[in-house]
Enzyme design. Structure first.
Site, PDB file in Angstrom:
ATOM      1  N   GLY A   1       0.854  -1.182   0.000  1.00  0.00           N
ATOM      2  CA  GLY A   1       0.000   0.000   0.000  1.00  0.00           C
ATOM      3  C   GLY A   1       0.886   1.227   0.000  1.00  0.00           C
ATOM      4  O   GLY A   1       1.914   1.259  -0.692  1.00  0.00           O
TER       5      GLY A   1
ATOM      6  N   GLY B   1       4.284   0.391   1.983  1.00  0.00           N
ATOM      7  CA  GLY B   1       4.968  -0.710   1.280  1.00  0.00           C
ATOM      8  C   GLY B   1       5.478  -0.281  -0.088  1.00  0.00           C
ATOM      9  O   GLY B   1       6.591  -0.648  -0.492  1.00  0.00           O
TER      10      GLY B   1
ATOM     11  N   ASN C   1       1.569  -0.029  12.451  1.00  0.00           N
ATOM     12  CA  ASN C   1       1.219   0.593  13.726  1.00  0.00           C
ATOM     13  C   ASN C   1       0.573  -0.440  14.632  1.00  0.00           C
ATOM     14  O   ASN C   1      -0.051  -1.381  14.144  1.00  0.00           O
ATOM     15  CB  ASN C   1       0.209   1.716  13.493  1.00  0.00           C
ATOM     16  CG  ASN C   1       0.900   3.051  13.314  1.00  0.00           C
ATOM     17  OD1 ASN C   1       2.125   3.149  13.417  1.00  0.00           O
ATOM     18  ND2 ASN C   1       0.125   4.079  13.040  1.00  0.00           N
TER      19      ASN C   1
ATOM     20  N   LYS D   1       5.425   4.263  21.052  1.00  0.00           N
ATOM     21  CA  LYS D   1       4.592   4.611  19.892  1.00  0.00           C
ATOM     22  C   LYS D   1       3.131   4.255  20.184  1.00  0.00           C
ATOM     23  O   LYS D   1       2.215   5.011  19.838  1.00  0.00           O
ATOM     24  CB  LYS D   1       5.110   3.824  18.676  1.00  0.00           C
ATOM     25  CG  LYS D   1       4.377   4.034  17.379  1.00  0.00           C
ATOM     26  CD  LYS D   1       5.060   5.065  16.510  1.00  0.00           C
ATOM     27  CE  LYS D   1       4.244   5.474  15.297  1.00  0.00           C
ATOM     28  NZ  LYS D   1       4.427   4.632  14.149  1.00  0.00           N
TER      29      LYS D   1
ATOM     30  N   ASN E   1      -5.014   8.694  18.387  1.00  0.00           N
ATOM     31  CA  ASN E   1      -5.832   8.073  17.331  1.00  0.00           C
ATOM     32  C   ASN E   1      -7.327   7.944  17.665  1.00  0.00           C
ATOM     33  O   ASN E   1      -8.162   8.395  16.875  1.00  0.00           O
ATOM     34  CB  ASN E   1      -5.237   6.723  16.921  1.00  0.00           C
ATOM     35  CG  ASN E   1      -3.951   6.906  16.130  1.00  0.00           C
ATOM     36  OD1 ASN E   1      -3.325   7.954  16.184  1.00  0.00           O
ATOM     37  ND2 ASN E   1      -3.553   5.894  15.394  1.00  0.00           N
TER      38      ASN E   1
ATOM     39  N   ASN F   1      -5.144  16.217  14.205  1.00  0.00           N
ATOM     40  CA  ASN F   1      -4.353  16.052  15.439  1.00  0.00           C
ATOM     41  C   ASN F   1      -4.272  17.376  16.207  1.00  0.00           C
ATOM     42  O   ASN F   1      -4.335  17.408  17.432  1.00  0.00           O
ATOM     43  CB  ASN F   1      -2.934  15.581  15.099  1.00  0.00           C
ATOM     44  CG  ASN F   1      -2.927  14.177  14.512  1.00  0.00           C
ATOM     45  OD1 ASN F   1      -3.958  13.531  14.442  1.00  0.00           O
ATOM     46  ND2 ASN F   1      -1.762  13.717  14.076  1.00  0.00           N
TER      47      ASN F   1
ATOM     48  N   SER G   1      -4.119   8.054  11.149  1.00  0.00           N
ATOM     49  CA  SER G   1      -4.533   6.928  10.293  1.00  0.00           C
ATOM     50  C   SER G   1      -5.893   6.386  10.742  1.00  0.00           C
ATOM     51  O   SER G   1      -6.714   5.982   9.916  1.00  0.00           O
ATOM     52  CB  SER G   1      -3.475   5.821  10.329  1.00  0.00           C
ATOM     53  OG  SER G   1      -3.259   5.409  11.658  1.00  0.00           O
TER      54      SER G   1
ATOM     55  N   GLU H   1      -7.192   0.078  13.217  1.00  0.00           N
ATOM     56  CA  GLU H   1      -6.218  -0.757  13.931  1.00  0.00           C
ATOM     57  C   GLU H   1      -6.447  -0.698  15.458  1.00  0.00           C
ATOM     58  O   GLU H   1      -5.552  -1.001  16.225  1.00  0.00           O
ATOM     59  CB  GLU H   1      -4.790  -0.324  13.559  1.00  0.00           C
ATOM     60  CG  GLU H   1      -4.482  -0.600  12.085  1.00  0.00           C
ATOM     61  CD  GLU H   1      -3.090  -0.168  11.647  1.00  0.00           C
ATOM     62  OE1 GLU H   1      -2.278  -1.031  11.286  1.00  0.00           O
ATOM     63  OE2 GLU H   1      -2.812   1.050  11.638  1.00  0.00           O
TER      64      GLU H   1
HETATM   65  N1  LIG Z   1       1.073   5.593   5.248  1.00  0.00           N
HETATM   66  C1  LIG Z   1       1.883   6.099   6.166  1.00  0.00           C
HETATM   67  O1  LIG Z   1       2.355   7.252   6.042  1.00  0.00           O
HETATM   68  C2  LIG Z   1       2.284   5.304   7.380  1.00  0.00           C
HETATM   69  C3  LIG Z   1       3.311   5.798   8.205  1.00  0.00           C
HETATM   70  C4  LIG Z   1       3.715   5.040   9.303  1.00  0.00           C
HETATM   71  C5  LIG Z   1       3.104   3.848   9.601  1.00  0.00           C
HETATM   72  N2  LIG Z   1       2.096   3.397   8.793  1.00  0.00           N
HETATM   73  C6  LIG Z   1       1.488   2.121   9.138  1.00  0.00           C
HETATM   74  O2  LIG Z   1       1.854   1.180   8.128  1.00  0.00           O
HETATM   75  C7  LIG Z   1       0.813   0.215   7.972  1.00  0.00           C
HETATM   76  C8  LIG Z   1       0.360   0.227   6.520  1.00  0.00           C
HETATM   77  O3  LIG Z   1      -0.196   1.520   6.268  1.00  0.00           O
HETATM   78  P1  LIG Z   1      -0.490   2.074   4.802  1.00  0.00           P
HETATM   79  O4  LIG Z   1      -0.793   3.519   4.958  1.00  0.00           O
HETATM   80  O5  LIG Z   1       0.560   1.656   3.873  1.00  0.00           O
HETATM   81  O6  LIG Z   1      -1.856   1.292   4.496  1.00  0.00           O
HETATM   82  P2  LIG Z   1      -2.441   0.845   3.084  1.00  0.00           P
HETATM   83  O7  LIG Z   1      -2.066   1.843   2.051  1.00  0.00           O
HETATM   84  O8  LIG Z   1      -3.868   0.510   3.283  1.00  0.00           O
HETATM   85  O9  LIG Z   1      -1.610  -0.487   2.799  1.00  0.00           O
HETATM   86  C9  LIG Z   1      -1.992  -1.767   3.202  1.00  0.00           C
HETATM   87  C10 LIG Z   1      -1.903  -2.632   2.004  1.00  0.00           C
HETATM   88  O10 LIG Z   1      -2.196  -3.970   2.379  1.00  0.00           O
HETATM   89  C11 LIG Z   1      -2.891  -4.522   1.295  1.00  0.00           C
HETATM   90  N3  LIG Z   1      -3.640  -5.726   1.650  1.00  0.00           N
HETATM   91  C12 LIG Z   1      -4.731  -5.841   2.415  1.00  0.00           C
HETATM   92  N4  LIG Z   1      -5.129  -7.125   2.440  1.00  0.00           N
HETATM   93  C13 LIG Z   1      -4.262  -7.814   1.675  1.00  0.00           C
HETATM   94  C14 LIG Z   1      -4.151  -9.162   1.295  1.00  0.00           C
HETATM   95  N5  LIG Z   1      -5.053 -10.051   1.691  1.00  0.00           N
HETATM   96  N6  LIG Z   1      -3.114  -9.542   0.499  1.00  0.00           N
HETATM   97  C15 LIG Z   1      -2.206  -8.647   0.085  1.00  0.00           C
HETATM   98  N7  LIG Z   1      -2.265  -7.323   0.387  1.00  0.00           N
HETATM   99  C16 LIG Z   1      -3.292  -6.926   1.174  1.00  0.00           C
HETATM  100  C17 LIG Z   1      -3.842  -3.425   0.868  1.00  0.00           C
HETATM  101  O11 LIG Z   1      -4.351  -3.752  -0.404  1.00  0.00           O
HETATM  102  P3  LIG Z   1      -5.349  -2.821  -1.233  1.00  0.00           P
HETATM  103  O12 LIG Z   1      -4.456  -1.786  -1.853  1.00  0.00           O
HETATM  104  O13 LIG Z   1      -5.923  -3.770  -2.221  1.00  0.00           O
HETATM  105  O14 LIG Z   1      -6.328  -2.262  -0.259  1.00  0.00           O
HETATM  106  C18 LIG Z   1      -2.905  -2.246   0.894  1.00  0.00           C
HETATM  107  O15 LIG Z   1      -2.217  -2.125  -0.319  1.00  0.00           O
HETATM  108  C19 LIG Z   1      -0.302   0.633   8.943  1.00  0.00           C
HETATM  109  O16 LIG Z   1      -0.123  -0.045  10.151  1.00  0.00           O
HETATM  110  C20 LIG Z   1      -0.042   2.105   9.166  1.00  0.00           C
HETATM  111  O17 LIG Z   1      -0.570   2.547  10.383  1.00  0.00           O
HETATM  112  C21 LIG Z   1       1.679   4.085   7.687  1.00  0.00           C
END
Ligand SMILES: NC(=O)c1ccc[n+]([C@@H]2O[C@H](COP(=O)([O-])OP(=O)(O)OC[C@H]3O[C@@H](n4cnc5c(N)ncnc54)[C@H](OP(=O)(O)O)[C@@H]3O)[C@@H](O)[C@H]2O)c1
Length: 293
Positions: free
Chosen positions: A9, A12, A94, A175, A183, A193, A245, A257
Site C-alpha cells: 500500500g 509498502g 502501527n 509509539k 488516534n 491532530n 490513520s 487498527e
Molecule cells: N502511510 C503512512 O504514512 C504510514 C506511516 C507510518 C506507519 N504506517 C502504518 O503502516 C501500515 C500500513 O499503512 P499504509 O498507509 O501503507 O496502508 P495501506 O495503504 O492501506 O496499505 C496496506 C496494504 O495492504 C494490502 N492488503 C490488504 N489485504 C491484503 C491481502 N489479503 N493480500 C495482500 N495485500 C493486502 C492493501 O491492499 P489494497 O491496496 O488492495 O487495499 C494495501 O495495499 C499501517 O499499520 C499504518 O498505520 C503508515
C-alpha cells in the site's frame, strides 16, 4: 538482495520503490491479480515489479510485511507454504500484538519488528507520494532476529534514517502510548491532530496517558507520566494539520487498527489487574462506529 513486500500500500510501495532504486530485486505480494505492478514514486521514473510470484516470494531473503495489523496473520497464514524458513520477516505496522502469532506460524524464521515515521500517501494504485521524511527503528522479535542487525545497513542505504533498537518493544510501547492518546480521540471526533490542543481534549489526554503509563510501568518500562504527556503534545504540535490513520480509516469506513492499539493496551491492563476506564470507553466508542456500518 531479493526482497518481497507483502501488502504494497502506501508505506509498502514507498519502501518497494526505494529498495529497488538501491539495487535490490524487489517483488510484491498484493491483492491485485496482475503478474506485474507499476510503482511511480513522486516524479521519478516508473518501476515495474513482479507481483504474486510464488517463486520470487520463496527466494526472498527478506519479506517486509507492510500490511495493516488486522491483516498480518491472515495473509501470512495463507502464504506461509511459500515462505522459506531462512527468509527474514520484518513486520512494519502501527500497533502491537501480531509478533506472537507470526512467531508461532513461522517459528524458524528470523523475525524483526519495525516502526517508521516516514509519511506515504497513495493517490492511485500506481503512484506513491513520500509526504514526510522520518526515522525507522528496527529490532529483533526472536533469537534468530538478533542475528539480523546487518539489515539496518541495507535499509539505511535505501531510505535513511534507520537505527537498530536493542529493545524494540520499548520503542513500540512508546509509539503505542502516543497512538492510544491521539488516534481514538481524532477518529471519534473526526478532527485533525492539532484540534487536540483544545482544553476539553487536554483533560481527556491526561486521563488516557495516566492509564497508559500505569500499564507501561507494570510491563516493566520506566515511564514518567508528565514526560509521556509532553511527548504526546509534541507529536500533536508537529503533526497539527494531519489526520491520524485511525481518523482516516473511520472516515472511509475501513476497519481501523484499534484492536492492535487500544485493544492491545487493554489486554495488558487486564493481565496486570489495572483498571483503564478511559481507554475502555474510547475502545468501545470506536468499535461501536465500526459495527454501525
Ligand atoms: N502511510 C503512512 O504514512 C504510514 C506511516 C507510518 C506507519 N504506517 C502504518 O503502516 C501500515 C500500513 O499503512 P499504509 O498507509 O501503507 O496502508 P495501506 O495503504 O492501506 O496499505 C496496506 C496494504 O495492504 C494490502 N492488503 C490488504 N489485504 C491484503 C491481502 N489479503 N493480500 C495482500 N495485500 C493486502 C492493501 O491492499 P489494497 O491496496 O488492495 O487495499 C494495501 O495495499 C499501517 O499499520 C499504518 O498505520 C503508515
Amino acid at each position: 538482495m531479493n526482497i518481497a513486500i507483502v501488502g504494497p500500500g502506501a508505506i509498502g510501495s514507498l519502501w518497494a520503490s526505494y529498495l529497488t532504486e538501491a539495487g535490490h530485486q524487489v517483488n510484491l505480494w498484493s491483492r491485485q491479480p496482475a503478474a506485474k505492478l507499476t510503482i511511480q514514486r513522486d516524479q521519478y521514473a516508473q518501476q515495474s515489479l513482479l507481483n504474486n510470484n510464488t517463486q520470487a516470494l520463496q527466494q526472498s531473503d527478506v519479506i517486509l510485511v507492510t500490511l495493516k495489523a488486522p491483516s498480518v496473520l491472515t495473509v501470512l497464514s495463507a502464504i506461509a507454504k511459500h515462505i522459506d524458513q531462512d527468509s527474514i520477516i520484518v513486520l512494519m505496522h502501527n500497533g502491537m500484538g501480531t509478533a506472537e502469532g507470526v512467531n508461532a506460524l513461522l517459528p524458524n524464521n528470523p523475525l524483526l519488528l519495525a516502526t517508521t515515521t516516514h509519511g506515504a500517501y497513495r493517490p492511485s494504485m500506481t503512484q506513491v507520494l513520500h509526504t514526510g521524511y522520518g526515522q525507522t527503528l528496527l529490532g529483533a522479535a526472536n533469537s534468530q532476529g538478533e542475528l539480523c542487525q546487518f539489515l539496518v545497513d541495507v535499509f539505511n542505504h535505501a531510505l535513511s534514517d534507520v537505527t537498530w533498537h536493542s529493545n524494540i518493544n520499548q520503542a513500540l510501547w512508546t509509539k503505542l502510548a502516543i497512538n492510544c492518546a491521539i488516534n481514538p480521540l481524532t477518529a471519534i471526533h473526526q478532527v485533525t491532530n492539532g484540534e487536540l490542543v483544545q482544553p476539553h481534549y487536554q483533560q481527556q489526554l491526561q486521563n488516557i496517558v495516566n492509564e497508559v503509563s500505569l500499564v507501561m510501568n507494570a510491563e516493566g518500562f520506566e515511564i514518567d507520566v508528565n514526560h509521556l504527556l509532553q511527548t504526546v503534545n509534541n507529536v500533536i504540535h508537529a503533526t497539527s494539520n494531519n489526520y491520524s490513520s485511525m481518523e482516516q480509516d473511520i472516515a472511509h469506513q475501513r476497519r481501523s487498527e484499534i484492536d492492535f492499539i487500544t485493544g492491545y493496551l487493554l489486554e495488558s491492563a487486564s493481565r496486570h489487574n489495572i483498571d483503564a476506564p478511559y481507554n475502555q470507553a474510547l475502545y468501545q466508542a470506536v468499535k461501536k462506529i465500526e459495527q454501525s456500518w
